[in-house]
Design an enzyme around this catalytic site. Structure first.
Site, PDB file in Angstrom:
ATOM      1  N   ASP A 180       1.255   8.403   7.224  1.00 26.95           N
ATOM      2  CA  ASP A 180       2.161   7.480   6.518  1.00 26.95           C
ATOM      3  C   ASP A 180       2.185   7.880   5.040  1.00 26.95           C
ATOM      4  O   ASP A 180       3.054   8.638   4.609  1.00 26.95           O
ATOM      5  CB  ASP A 180       1.694   6.040   6.741  1.00 26.95           C
ATOM      6  CG  ASP A 180       2.451   5.010   5.907  1.00 26.95           C
ATOM      7  OD1 ASP A 180       3.485   5.356   5.305  1.00 26.95           O
ATOM      8  OD2 ASP A 180       2.009   3.841   5.840  1.00 26.95           O
ATOM      9  N   GLN A 229      -6.486  -2.037   7.125  1.00 26.71           N
ATOM     10  CA  GLN A 229      -5.310  -2.869   6.855  1.00 26.71           C
ATOM     11  C   GLN A 229      -4.690  -3.485   8.112  1.00 26.71           C
ATOM     12  O   GLN A 229      -4.277  -4.640   8.098  1.00 26.71           O
ATOM     13  CB  GLN A 229      -4.285  -1.997   6.143  1.00 26.71           C
ATOM     14  CG  GLN A 229      -2.988  -2.654   5.764  1.00 26.71           C
ATOM     15  CD  GLN A 229      -2.096  -1.694   4.995  1.00 26.71           C
ATOM     16  OE1 GLN A 229      -2.321  -1.427   3.826  1.00 26.71           O
ATOM     17  NE2 GLN A 229      -1.072  -1.163   5.654  1.00 26.71           N
ATOM     18  N   GLU A 230      -4.597  -2.690   9.192  1.00 29.85           N
ATOM     19  CA  GLU A 230      -3.842  -3.174  10.356  1.00 29.85           C
ATOM     20  C   GLU A 230      -4.551  -2.872  11.667  1.00 29.85           C
ATOM     21  O   GLU A 230      -4.905  -1.723  11.932  1.00 29.85           O
ATOM     22  CB  GLU A 230      -2.457  -2.505  10.381  1.00 29.85           C
ATOM     23  CG  GLU A 230      -1.660  -2.789   9.125  1.00 29.85           C
ATOM     24  CD  GLU A 230      -0.345  -2.027   9.047  1.00 29.85           C
ATOM     25  OE1 GLU A 230       0.169  -1.599  10.091  1.00 29.85           O
ATOM     26  OE2 GLU A 230       0.145  -1.868   7.915  1.00 29.85           O
ATOM     27  N   SER A 243       0.864  -1.187   0.000  1.00 35.76           N
ATOM     28  CA  SER A 243       0.000   0.000   0.000  1.00 35.76           C
ATOM     29  C   SER A 243       0.896   1.230   0.000  1.00 35.76           C
ATOM     30  O   SER A 243       0.982   1.980   0.957  1.00 35.76           O
ATOM     31  CB  SER A 243      -0.928  -0.011   1.220  1.00 35.76           C
ATOM     32  OG  SER A 243      -0.197   0.028   2.421  1.00 35.76           O
ATOM     33  N   GLU A 251       1.891  -9.515   7.113  1.00 35.50           N
ATOM     34  CA  GLU A 251       2.665  -9.040   8.259  1.00 35.50           C
ATOM     35  C   GLU A 251       2.512  -9.956   9.472  1.00 35.50           C
ATOM     36  O   GLU A 251       2.830  -9.574  10.599  1.00 35.50           O
ATOM     37  CB  GLU A 251       2.284  -7.589   8.578  1.00 35.50           C
ATOM     38  CG  GLU A 251       2.614  -6.670   7.405  1.00 35.50           C
ATOM     39  CD  GLU A 251       2.474  -5.193   7.703  1.00 35.50           C
ATOM     40  OE1 GLU A 251       1.924  -4.839   8.760  1.00 35.50           O
ATOM     41  OE2 GLU A 251       2.923  -4.397   6.869  1.00 35.50           O
ATOM     42  N   GLU A 305      -3.314   5.601  12.251  1.00 39.78           N
ATOM     43  CA  GLU A 305      -2.443   5.989  11.122  1.00 39.78           C
ATOM     44  C   GLU A 305      -3.279   5.980   9.841  1.00 39.78           C
ATOM     45  O   GLU A 305      -4.103   5.073   9.647  1.00 39.78           O
ATOM     46  CB  GLU A 305      -1.319   4.942  11.055  1.00 39.78           C
ATOM     47  CG  GLU A 305      -0.408   5.020   9.857  1.00 39.78           C
ATOM     48  CD  GLU A 305       0.534   3.801   9.828  1.00 39.78           C
ATOM     49  OE1 GLU A 305       0.803   3.205  10.896  1.00 39.78           O
ATOM     50  OE2 GLU A 305       0.976   3.436   8.735  1.00 39.78           O
ATOM     51  N   LYS A 326       9.562   5.205   7.206  1.00 41.00           N
ATOM     52  CA  LYS A 326      10.003   4.035   6.444  1.00 41.00           C
ATOM     53  C   LYS A 326      11.205   4.465   5.628  1.00 41.00           C
ATOM     54  O   LYS A 326      11.102   5.354   4.770  1.00 41.00           O
ATOM     55  CB  LYS A 326       8.887   3.582   5.495  1.00 41.00           C
ATOM     56  CG  LYS A 326       7.658   2.992   6.188  1.00 41.00           C
ATOM     57  CD  LYS A 326       6.495   2.896   5.213  1.00 41.00           C
ATOM     58  CE  LYS A 326       5.342   2.063   5.739  1.00 41.00           C
ATOM     59  NZ  LYS A 326       4.098   2.310   4.977  1.00 41.00           N
ATOM     60  N   ASP A 352      -4.054   1.027  11.640  1.00 41.01           N
ATOM     61  CA  ASP A 352      -3.656   1.649  10.372  1.00 41.01           C
ATOM     62  C   ASP A 352      -4.675   1.242   9.322  1.00 41.01           C
ATOM     63  O   ASP A 352      -4.512   0.216   8.655  1.00 41.01           O
ATOM     64  CB  ASP A 352      -2.247   1.208   9.945  1.00 41.01           C
ATOM     65  CG  ASP A 352      -1.853   1.815   8.598  1.00 41.01           C
ATOM     66  OD1 ASP A 352      -2.589   2.702   8.109  1.00 41.01           O
ATOM     67  OD2 ASP A 352      -0.820   1.411   8.026  1.00 41.01           O
ATOM     68  N   LYS A 354       6.814  -0.465  14.425  1.00 40.14           N
ATOM     69  CA  LYS A 354       5.842  -1.496  14.035  1.00 40.14           C
ATOM     70  C   LYS A 354       6.520  -2.420  13.038  1.00 40.14           C
ATOM     71  O   LYS A 354       7.068  -1.982  12.032  1.00 40.14           O
ATOM     72  CB  LYS A 354       4.520  -0.911  13.526  1.00 40.14           C
ATOM     73  CG  LYS A 354       4.547  -0.080  12.286  1.00 40.14           C
ATOM     74  CD  LYS A 354       3.112   0.183  11.796  1.00 40.14           C
ATOM     75  CE  LYS A 354       3.085   0.450  10.312  1.00 40.14           C
ATOM     76  NZ  LYS A 354       1.736   0.605   9.766  1.00 40.14           N
ATOM     77  N   HIS A 396       8.468  -1.305   9.347  1.00 40.24           N
ATOM     78  CA  HIS A 396       8.808  -2.268   8.291  1.00 40.24           C
ATOM     79  C   HIS A 396       7.929  -1.997   7.067  1.00 40.24           C
ATOM     80  O   HIS A 396       7.108  -1.091   7.082  1.00 40.24           O
ATOM     81  CB  HIS A 396       8.564  -3.697   8.794  1.00 40.24           C
ATOM     82  CG  HIS A 396       7.110  -3.958   9.127  1.00 40.24           C
ATOM     83  ND1 HIS A 396       6.572  -5.217   9.302  1.00 40.24           N
ATOM     84  CD2 HIS A 396       6.053  -3.100   9.324  1.00 40.24           C
ATOM     85  CE1 HIS A 396       5.304  -5.145   9.578  1.00 40.24           C
ATOM     86  NE2 HIS A 396       4.944  -3.882   9.604  1.00 40.24           N
ATOM     87  N   ARG A 397       8.096  -2.822   6.023  1.00 39.27           N
ATOM     88  CA  ARG A 397       7.162  -2.828   4.901  1.00 39.27           C
ATOM     89  C   ARG A 397       6.475  -4.190   4.884  1.00 39.27           C
ATOM     90  O   ARG A 397       6.957  -5.147   5.478  1.00 39.27           O
ATOM     91  CB  ARG A 397       7.873  -2.610   3.547  1.00 39.27           C
ATOM     92  CG  ARG A 397       8.630  -1.328   3.395  1.00 39.27           C
ATOM     93  CD  ARG A 397       7.850  -0.074   3.693  1.00 39.27           C
ATOM     94  NE  ARG A 397       6.632   0.126   2.943  1.00 39.27           N
ATOM     95  CZ  ARG A 397       6.391   1.127   2.096  1.00 39.27           C
ATOM     96  NH1 ARG A 397       7.322   2.016   1.853  1.00 39.27           N
ATOM     97  NH2 ARG A 397       5.214   1.264   1.506  1.00 39.27           N
ATOM     98  N   SER A 398       5.374  -4.268   4.143  1.00 36.97           N
ATOM     99  CA  SER A 398       4.664  -5.551   4.101  1.00 36.97           C
ATOM    100  C   SER A 398       5.498  -6.626   3.395  1.00 36.97           C
ATOM    101  O   SER A 398       5.382  -7.805   3.691  1.00 36.97           O
ATOM    102  CB  SER A 398       3.292  -5.382   3.463  1.00 36.97           C
ATOM    103  OG  SER A 398       3.391  -4.682   2.245  1.00 36.97           O
ATOM    104  N   HIS A 409      -3.186  -6.270   2.516  1.00 45.76           N
ATOM    105  CA  HIS A 409      -2.237  -7.242   3.080  1.00 45.76           C
ATOM    106  C   HIS A 409      -2.821  -8.630   3.269  1.00 45.76           C
ATOM    107  O   HIS A 409      -2.111  -9.558   3.645  1.00 45.76           O
ATOM    108  CB  HIS A 409      -1.694  -6.748   4.426  1.00 45.76           C
ATOM    109  CG  HIS A 409      -0.821  -5.549   4.294  1.00 45.76           C
ATOM    110  ND1 HIS A 409      -0.312  -4.866   5.359  1.00 45.76           N
ATOM    111  CD2 HIS A 409      -0.342  -4.923   3.183  1.00 45.76           C
ATOM    112  CE1 HIS A 409       0.427  -3.853   4.921  1.00 45.76           C
ATOM    113  NE2 HIS A 409       0.422  -3.872   3.614  1.00 45.76           N
TER     114      HIS A 409
HETATM  115  P1  PGA Z   1       3.046  -1.304   3.112  1.00 47.54           P
HETATM  116  O1  PGA Z   1       2.169  -1.237   4.436  1.00 47.54           O
HETATM  117  O2  PGA Z   1       4.412  -1.694   3.481  1.00 47.54           O
HETATM  118  O3  PGA Z   1       2.313  -2.306   2.271  1.00 47.54           O
HETATM  119  O4  PGA Z   1       2.990   0.086   2.520  1.00 47.54           O
HETATM  120  C1  PGA Z   1       2.627  -0.717   5.634  1.00 47.54           C
HETATM  121  C2  PGA Z   1       1.824   0.491   6.049  1.00 47.54           C
HETATM  122  O5  PGA Z   1       0.914   0.944   5.340  1.00 47.54           O
HETATM  123  O6  PGA Z   1       2.110   1.047   7.099  1.00 47.54           O
HETATM  124 ZN    ZN Z   2       0.502   2.686   6.890  1.00 50.81          ZN
END
Ligand code: PGA
Ligand code: ZN
Length: 421
Positions: A314, A164-165, A43, A206, A287, A339, A243, A390, A367-369, A156
């Site tokens: 983000d 997403q999270e 994402s 993740e 987020e 990131k 998130d 995270k 991190h990244r996914s 994800h």
């Molecule tokens: P991504 O997701 O690494 O797929 O961008 C992580 C996030 O959105 O924080």
């Molecule tokens: Zn994010």
């Protein structure tokens, strides 16, 4: 004698999703070698630095990174050969200048970050210091507070959640080691609850579970149940962080909560929904509750909830000091997600965190996914004064590599280690 760069080489490896990514080795003339690998998001924000992909449909569906690897081997290696490896900022600036674009599109942020991180590693080795101490100095004794992503939705996982999270945030733990234990025990309690209710316990990118829940609310209900079942107090020992990654369900000016059947929402509806959730659940951080170009939505959210919870940008800020400065001036959030590969060099990422700290903002190193076994970001978080981190749930070794590295660092620091401030 100055530790100088003798050679740099790179190779195409695979990340945790089986997609190609870049690994770089920086060789010093004293024989030491610093190695680092680059992660990859799903994402991604549209203003992120460019991840160079080959686009050759005959290899990895166009996802190959041989061009980025060639850029390291043929263009960055000759540029940096002979330089003092400890000159991180100068080395990063030289790569940015050679690239010549605003978003690292020419050489690729994956090529540049791979070198930047491997340079830091090699310099730490040459200085006979652990990476966190090399990058952060004698004051690098603060461990980051972990946010652990135990339910995965959105891009994800093929689950029932639009968001997403859903993360657990062990705010009441006395140190990092205990925080990780609180989180892992809650993750296992959640596993049992899901199994008992007949939900799938397979995991997403993740490492969080990805069940077909009936609503986004149900995800929060289940997490509160799991926190209690693990023997912790929701809100006091363990809070919730979200998130939604709202850019991923924002279409034609509306937020489409289609997976959960909650219908279309305006930016103001989203603020009202989050407000109701913050009243109902122990949520202390949200987020990307709005889409990356919806600055008005972010500002309304911060005006309404910014004194009660952390509002993290983000995709809105993409670890770029230019957008973070705008976010500070416009009061669009009160924290930034960090990131390294969104901006593409170690020193620019440090600069982004410096800006957050100057403004009294929070910062969450992420991190990244799509990840690798490299734990660079764990040392980096300690170097940057802790903050929050995270890096997934309590499973999948590419996630655990970071948490396990933090366990090592906390033990190594011993009595000097600090947590939670
Ligand atoms: P991504 O997701 O690494 O797929 O961008 C992580 C996030 O959105 O924080
Ligand atoms: Zn994010």
């Amino acid at each position: 004698m100055k530790p100088c760069i003798a050679a740099i080489d790179s190779l195409e490896i695979l990340d945790s999703r089986g997609n190609p990514t870049v690994r770089v080795n920086v060789h010093l003339d004293n024989g030491m070698v610093g190695t680092s690998s680059v992660p990859s998001g799903a994402s991604t924000g549209e203003n992120e630095a460019v991840e160079l992909r080959d686009g050759d449909p005959k290899r990895y569906g166009g996802q190959g990174v041989l061009k980025a690897v060639a850029n390291v081997n043929q263009r960055l290696a000759p540029l940096l050969k002979g330089r003092d490896v400890r000159a991180q900022a100068d080395i990063d600036l030289a790569m940015i200048a050679l690239d010549g674009t605003d978003n690292k599109a020419e050489l690729g942020a994956n090529a540049i970050l791979g070198v930047s991180q491997a340079v830091a590693r090699a310099a730490a080795m040459a200085s006979d210091l652990p990476l966190y101490a090399y990058l952060g100095g004698a004051g690098a004794v603060h461990l980051p507070k972990p946010m652990m992503n135990v339910l995965n939705g959105g891009k994800h996982a093929d689950s029932g959640m639009d968001f997403q999270e859903f993360m657990i945030f062990p705010v009441g733990a006395p140190n990092f080691t205990e925080a990780l234990r609180y989180g892992a025990e809650t993750f296992h309690a959640l596993h049992k609850i899901l199994a008992k209710k007949g939900y799938s316990t397979s995991v997403g990118d993740e490492g969080g579970f990805a069940p077909q829940l009936k609503s986004n609310d149900e995800a929060c209900d289940l997490i509160v149940e799991a926190i209690t079942a693990a023997g912790y107090r929701p809100g006091e020992d363990i809070a919730i962080a979200l998130d939604p990654a709202a850019s991923s369900f924002y279409e034609d000016g509306v937020y489409r909560l289609s997976r959960s059947g909650q219908g279309d929402k305006t930016a103001a509806d989203m603020v009202a929904l989050f407000q109701a959730w913050v009243d109902k659940y122990p949520i202390i951080s949200i987020e990307d509750g709005h889409a990356e170009n919806d600055w008005a939505g972010f500002k309304a959210m911060t005006a309404t909830l910014g004194d009660r919870i952390q509002i993290v940008g983000d995709d809105l800020l993409v670890t770029n000091s230019r957008y973070i400065a705008k976010g500070i001036t416009e009061k669009a959030c009160n924290a930034a997600l960090i990131k390294l590969n969104q901006i593409g060099t170690v020193s620019e990422t440090m600069d982004a965190i410096h800006l957050c700290r100057t403004a009294g903002w929070g910062y969450v190193i992420s991190h990244r996914s799509g990840e690798t076994e490299d734990s660079f970001m764990a040392d980096f978080a300690v170097a940057m004064g802790g903050g929050q981190i995270k890096t997934g749930s309590a499973c999948r070794s590419e996630r655990m590599a970071k948490y396990n590295r933090l366990l090592e660092i906390e033990r190594e620091l011993g009595r000097a280690a600090r947590f939670g401030r």
